[in-house]
Design a protein around this motif. Structure first.
Motif, PDB file in Angstrom:
ATOM      1  N   GLY A 181       6.697   1.241 -11.116  1.00  0.00           N
ATOM      2  CA  GLY A 181       6.115  -0.030 -11.519  1.00  0.00           C
ATOM      3  C   GLY A 181       7.086  -1.186 -11.350  1.00  0.00           C
ATOM      4  O   GLY A 181       6.709  -2.262 -10.892  1.00  0.00           O
ATOM      5  N   LYS A 182       8.348  -0.979 -11.667  1.00  0.00           N
ATOM      6  CA  LYS A 182       9.355  -2.026 -11.512  1.00  0.00           C
ATOM      7  C   LYS A 182       9.534  -2.415 -10.046  1.00  0.00           C
ATOM      8  O   LYS A 182       9.737  -3.580  -9.723  1.00  0.00           O
ATOM      9  N   LEU A 183       9.454  -1.415  -9.146  1.00  0.00           N
ATOM     10  CA  LEU A 183       9.649  -1.687  -7.722  1.00  0.00           C
ATOM     11  C   LEU A 183       8.389  -2.184  -7.021  1.00  0.00           C
ATOM     12  O   LEU A 183       8.426  -2.526  -5.847  1.00  0.00           O
ATOM     13  N   GLY A 184       7.264  -2.205  -7.721  1.00  0.00           N
ATOM     14  CA  GLY A 184       6.040  -2.717  -7.119  1.00  0.00           C
ATOM     15  C   GLY A 184       5.305  -1.731  -6.247  1.00  0.00           C
ATOM     16  O   GLY A 184       4.604  -2.130  -5.312  1.00  0.00           O
ATOM     17  N   MET A 185       5.454  -0.441  -6.551  1.00  0.00           N
ATOM     18  CA  MET A 185       4.651   0.575  -5.873  1.00  0.00           C
ATOM     19  C   MET A 185       3.441   0.923  -6.729  1.00  0.00           C
ATOM     20  O   MET A 185       3.491   0.858  -7.961  1.00  0.00           O
ATOM     21  N   ASN A 186       2.350   1.330  -6.085  1.00  0.00           N
ATOM     22  CA  ASN A 186       1.220   1.878  -6.808  1.00  0.00           C
ATOM     23  C   ASN A 186       1.589   3.259  -7.337  1.00  0.00           C
ATOM     24  O   ASN A 186       2.612   3.833  -6.949  1.00  0.00           O
ATOM     25  N   LEU A 187       0.749   3.839  -8.198  1.00  0.00           N
ATOM     26  CA  LEU A 187       1.069   5.106  -8.858  1.00  0.00           C
ATOM     27  C   LEU A 187       0.087   6.196  -8.467  1.00  0.00           C
ATOM     28  O   LEU A 187      -1.134   5.998  -8.527  1.00  0.00           O
ATOM     29  N   GLN A 188       0.622   7.343  -8.078  1.00  0.00           N
ATOM     30  CA  GLN A 188      -0.173   8.555  -7.910  1.00  0.00           C
ATOM     31  C   GLN A 188       0.277   9.574  -8.946  1.00  0.00           C
ATOM     32  O   GLN A 188       1.477   9.808  -9.117  1.00  0.00           O
ATOM     33  N   SER A 189      -0.681  10.182  -9.633  1.00  0.00           N
ATOM     34  CA  SER A 189      -0.374  11.240 -10.591  1.00  0.00           C
ATOM     35  C   SER A 189      -1.221  12.448 -10.228  1.00  0.00           C
ATOM     36  O   SER A 189      -2.442  12.353 -10.049  1.00  0.00           O
ATOM     37  N   SER A 190      -0.570  13.585 -10.103  1.00  0.00           N
ATOM     38  CA  SER A 190      -1.188  14.752  -9.484  1.00  0.00           C
ATOM     39  C   SER A 190      -1.916  15.624 -10.504  1.00  0.00           C
ATOM     40  O   SER A 190      -2.197  15.210 -11.630  1.00  0.00           O
ATOM     41  N   THR A 191      -2.194  16.859 -10.107  1.00  0.00           N
ATOM     42  CA  THR A 191      -2.829  17.828 -10.995  1.00  0.00           C
ATOM     43  C   THR A 191      -1.804  18.525 -11.877  1.00  0.00           C
ATOM     44  O   THR A 191      -2.145  19.458 -12.600  1.00  0.00           O
ATOM     45  N   LEU A 192      -0.557  18.082 -11.798  1.00  0.00           N
ATOM     46  CA  LEU A 192       0.473  18.573 -12.716  1.00  0.00           C
ATOM     47  C   LEU A 192       1.493  17.476 -12.950  1.00  0.00           C
ATOM     48  O   LEU A 192       1.651  16.575 -12.148  1.00  0.00           O
ATOM     49  N   LYS A 193       2.186  17.551 -14.059  1.00  0.00           N
ATOM     50  CA  LYS A 193       3.329  16.688 -14.345  1.00  0.00           C
ATOM     51  C   LYS A 193       4.259  17.456 -15.276  1.00  0.00           C
ATOM     52  O   LYS A 193       3.848  18.421 -15.920  1.00  0.00           O
ATOM     53  N   PHE A 194       5.489  17.003 -15.336  1.00  0.00           N
ATOM     54  CA  PHE A 194       6.416  17.636 -16.266  1.00  0.00           C
ATOM     55  C   PHE A 194       5.952  17.355 -17.693  1.00  0.00           C
ATOM     56  O   PHE A 194       5.520  16.251 -18.023  1.00  0.00           O
ATOM     57  N   ASP A 195       6.026  18.390 -18.523  1.00  0.00           N
ATOM     58  CA  ASP A 195       5.545  18.298 -19.895  1.00  0.00           C
ATOM     59  C   ASP A 195       6.507  17.445 -20.718  1.00  0.00           C
ATOM     60  O   ASP A 195       7.689  17.747 -20.811  1.00  0.00           O
ATOM     61  N   ARG A 231       0.821  -1.216   0.000  1.00  0.00           N
ATOM     62  CA  ARG A 231       0.000   0.000   0.000  1.00  0.00           C
ATOM     63  C   ARG A 231       0.857   1.269   0.000  1.00  0.00           C
ATOM     64  O   ARG A 231       0.471   2.295   0.516  1.00  0.00           O
ATOM     65  N   ILE A 232       2.028   1.150  -0.652  1.00  0.00           N
ATOM     66  CA  ILE A 232       2.894   2.309  -0.857  1.00  0.00           C
ATOM     67  C   ILE A 232       2.747   2.765  -2.301  1.00  0.00           C
ATOM     68  O   ILE A 232       2.776   1.957  -3.235  1.00  0.00           O
ATOM     69  N   TRP A 233       2.577   4.062  -2.484  1.00  0.00           N
ATOM     70  CA  TRP A 233       2.371   4.668  -3.806  1.00  0.00           C
ATOM     71  C   TRP A 233       3.523   5.631  -4.096  1.00  0.00           C
ATOM     72  O   TRP A 233       4.039   6.271  -3.180  1.00  0.00           O
ATOM     73  N   TRP A 234       3.872   5.766  -5.354  1.00  0.00           N
ATOM     74  CA  TRP A 234       4.878   6.748  -5.760  1.00  0.00           C
ATOM     75  C   TRP A 234       4.196   7.856  -6.565  1.00  0.00           C
ATOM     76  O   TRP A 234       3.499   7.587  -7.540  1.00  0.00           O
ATOM     77  N   GLY A 235       4.404   9.100  -6.127  1.00  0.00           N
ATOM     78  CA  GLY A 235       3.896  10.252  -6.866  1.00  0.00           C
ATOM     79  C   GLY A 235       4.857  10.603  -7.986  1.00  0.00           C
ATOM     80  O   GLY A 235       5.928  11.170  -7.736  1.00  0.00           O
ATOM     81  N   ALA A 236       4.499  10.271  -9.209  1.00  0.00           N
ATOM     82  CA  ALA A 236       5.407  10.411 -10.349  1.00  0.00           C
ATOM     83  C   ALA A 236       5.062  11.643 -11.176  1.00  0.00           C
ATOM     84  O   ALA A 236       3.905  11.850 -11.537  1.00  0.00           O
ATOM     85  N   ALA A 237       6.084  12.438 -11.494  1.00  0.00           N
ATOM     86  CA  ALA A 237       5.895  13.618 -12.328  1.00  0.00           C
ATOM     87  C   ALA A 237       6.333  13.379 -13.762  1.00  0.00           C
ATOM     88  O   ALA A 237       6.139  14.235 -14.621  1.00  0.00           O
ATOM     89  N   THR A 238       6.931  12.211 -14.034  1.00  0.00           N
ATOM     90  CA  THR A 238       7.392  11.880 -15.377  1.00  0.00           C
ATOM     91  C   THR A 238       7.031  10.438 -15.710  1.00  0.00           C
ATOM     92  O   THR A 238       6.721   9.633 -14.828  1.00  0.00           O
ATOM     93  N   ASN A 239       7.116  10.115 -16.980  1.00  0.00           N
ATOM     94  CA  ASN A 239       6.887   8.728 -17.387  1.00  0.00           C
ATOM     95  C   ASN A 239       7.980   7.811 -16.838  1.00  0.00           C
ATOM     96  O   ASN A 239       7.709   6.683 -16.429  1.00  0.00           O
ATOM     97  N   ALA A 240       9.222   8.302 -16.815  1.00  0.00           N
ATOM     98  CA  ALA A 240      10.341   7.470 -16.368  1.00  0.00           C
ATOM     99  C   ALA A 240      10.200   7.079 -14.907  1.00  0.00           C
ATOM    100  O   ALA A 240      10.446   5.920 -14.541  1.00  0.00           O
ATOM    101  N   THR A 241       9.798   8.026 -14.049  1.00  0.00           N
ATOM    102  CA  THR A 241       9.652   7.674 -12.632  1.00  0.00           C
ATOM    103  C   THR A 241       8.423   6.797 -12.412  1.00  0.00           C
ATOM    104  O   THR A 241       8.396   5.979 -11.484  1.00  0.00           O
ATOM    105  N   ALA A 242       7.409   6.937 -13.250  1.00  0.00           N
ATOM    106  CA  ALA A 242       6.261   6.037 -13.168  1.00  0.00           C
ATOM    107  C   ALA A 242       6.689   4.604 -13.501  1.00  0.00           C
ATOM    108  O   ALA A 242       6.277   3.644 -12.840  1.00  0.00           O
ATOM    109  N   GLU A 243       7.541   4.454 -14.511  1.00  0.00           N
ATOM    110  CA  GLU A 243       8.033   3.134 -14.871  1.00  0.00           C
ATOM    111  C   GLU A 243       8.913   2.562 -13.758  1.00  0.00           C
ATOM    112  O   GLU A 243       8.829   1.361 -13.446  1.00  0.00           O
ATOM    113  N   TRP A 244       9.743   3.415 -13.152  1.00  0.00           N
ATOM    114  CA  TRP A 244      10.582   2.980 -12.025  1.00  0.00           C
ATOM    115  C   TRP A 244       9.714   2.477 -10.880  1.00  0.00           C
ATOM    116  O   TRP A 244       9.995   1.440 -10.272  1.00  0.00           O
TER     117      TRP A 244
END
Length: 339
Positions: A197-211, A182-195
């Motif tokens: 996913g590899k480590l088995g964390m859930n994903l949080q995506s906010s009201t902003l991300k890097f373009d 039940r640990i989530w990673w707040g990712a601002a990029t696609n690369a950190t979202a993929e990281w």
């Protein structure tokens, strides 16, 4: 069906126009709003963590208090800045809060966002290793935290302890089984979202991300979510991952709503929250319920996610924010098949 919760930054201001005028107000009202949200049938109460600011900071006393006052609702963060965290002490605090809540914690962590002071994590005693950045340090802290949450012994026991030890190497206590999932990673990029996913964390995506493409936020987030799920699948994790997105959504159902948010016809915009890092900031959705339903149908990221976090204007008070949550649950969610 979709889980729907709220996300509060816990702002407070001594201004006469604020109903949250002190740190005590922010904390106590956060507890009251979580209780109200549970009674309304919402699924989650999430809190942002900011240091050196008139906002919510150390989350664990609040999470434990909410856990003690509620029985069903998920309780989480979005997000804890890992540049500031001792991962072992954090594991103890998180384990205790999760046990108090009966296993309902959903902890969002990340590298964090720009803070109120320069390199604030240095004041907490943390410095990146030679050749590493503060973002690297945050990810290092996160990996240590995740490993400790597995509950495996790693510390050499004292041969003459004050109290009897179980056999073998010792782990941190209290240990809460299941928290690692039940640990989530707040990712601002696609690369950190993929990281993540590899480590088995859930994903949080906010009201902003890097373009990363110039596309609207919801399109870029949908791409990010798909990249996360592909990385998760490639890593071979046994369980299904969870994904949340945050949105500012207000159903205009009475005069207060129209006074606060009527005429808000915002669009995504692009800007800079860090030098040389262009970001896309999501729009605010504010409309009559039937219009809102049609607008939200077009949001690709919400469609991809299993959890939606509604950002709330907490300085408008508990009663009004409970109304904001109820309006979405009653007038919008059923029409979209979320309820």
């Amino acid at each position: 069906m979709k889980k729907i919760g709220f996300l509060s930054f816990g702002h407070w201001s001594p201004s006469s126009q604020s109903q949250t005028r002190s740190a005590a107000d922010a904390l106590l009202q956060s507890i009251d709003l979580a209780v109200a949200a549970e009674e309304l049938g919402a699924d989650g109460a999430y809190f942002r963590v900011h240091h050196f600011a008139r906002q919510l900071a150390s989350p664990y006393p609040l999470l434990a208090a909410v856990g003690a006052r509620t029985s069903r609702i998920e309780i989480g963060t979005a997000v804890i800045d890992m540049r500031y965290e001792n991962p072992l002490y954090m594991a103890e605090d998180a384990g205790a809060a999760d046990l108090i809540a009966g296993g309902r914690l959903q902890l969002g962590i990340s590298r964090g966002s720009p803070e109120q002071v320069i390199d604030g994590w240095r004041y907490f005693g943390y410095v990146p290793l030679e050749g590493q950045s503060d973002a690297d340090m945050a990810r290092n802290h996160a990996e240590v935290f995740l490993n400790v949450l597995r509950g495996e012994g790693f510390a050499q026991p004292n041969p003459r302890p004050m109290f009897p030890n179980p056999p073998g190497m010792l782990r941190l206590e209290p240990f809460s089984a299941g928290l690692r999932d039940r640990i989530w990673w707040g990712a601002a990029t696609n690369a950190t979202a993929e990281w993540a996913g590899k480590l088995g964390m859930n994903l949080q995506s906010s009201t902003l991300k890097f373009d990363e493409s110039g596309q609207p936020l919801h399109v870029q987030q949908a791409e990010q979510i798909r990249a996360f799920r592909a990385a998760w699948k490639e890593a071979g994790h046994a369980r299904e991952p969870r994904v949340s997105v945050s949105r500012s959504i207000f159903a205009l159902v009475d005069d207060r709503d129209r006074a606060y948010f009527g005429g808000n016809d915002s669009e995504d915009h692009f800007g800079y929250i860090e030098p040389e890092k262009r970001a896309v900031f999501g729009r605010t959705y504010a409309a009559e319920p039937d219009v809102l339903v049609e607008q939200l149908k077009e949001d690709e990221a919400i469609a991809e996610a299993d959890t939606l976090l509604l950002t709330v204007p907490n300085q408008l008070g508990v009663e009004y924010n409970a109304h904001v949550i109820e309006a979405i649950l009653k007038h919008v969610a059923p029409a979209l098949g979320w309820r």
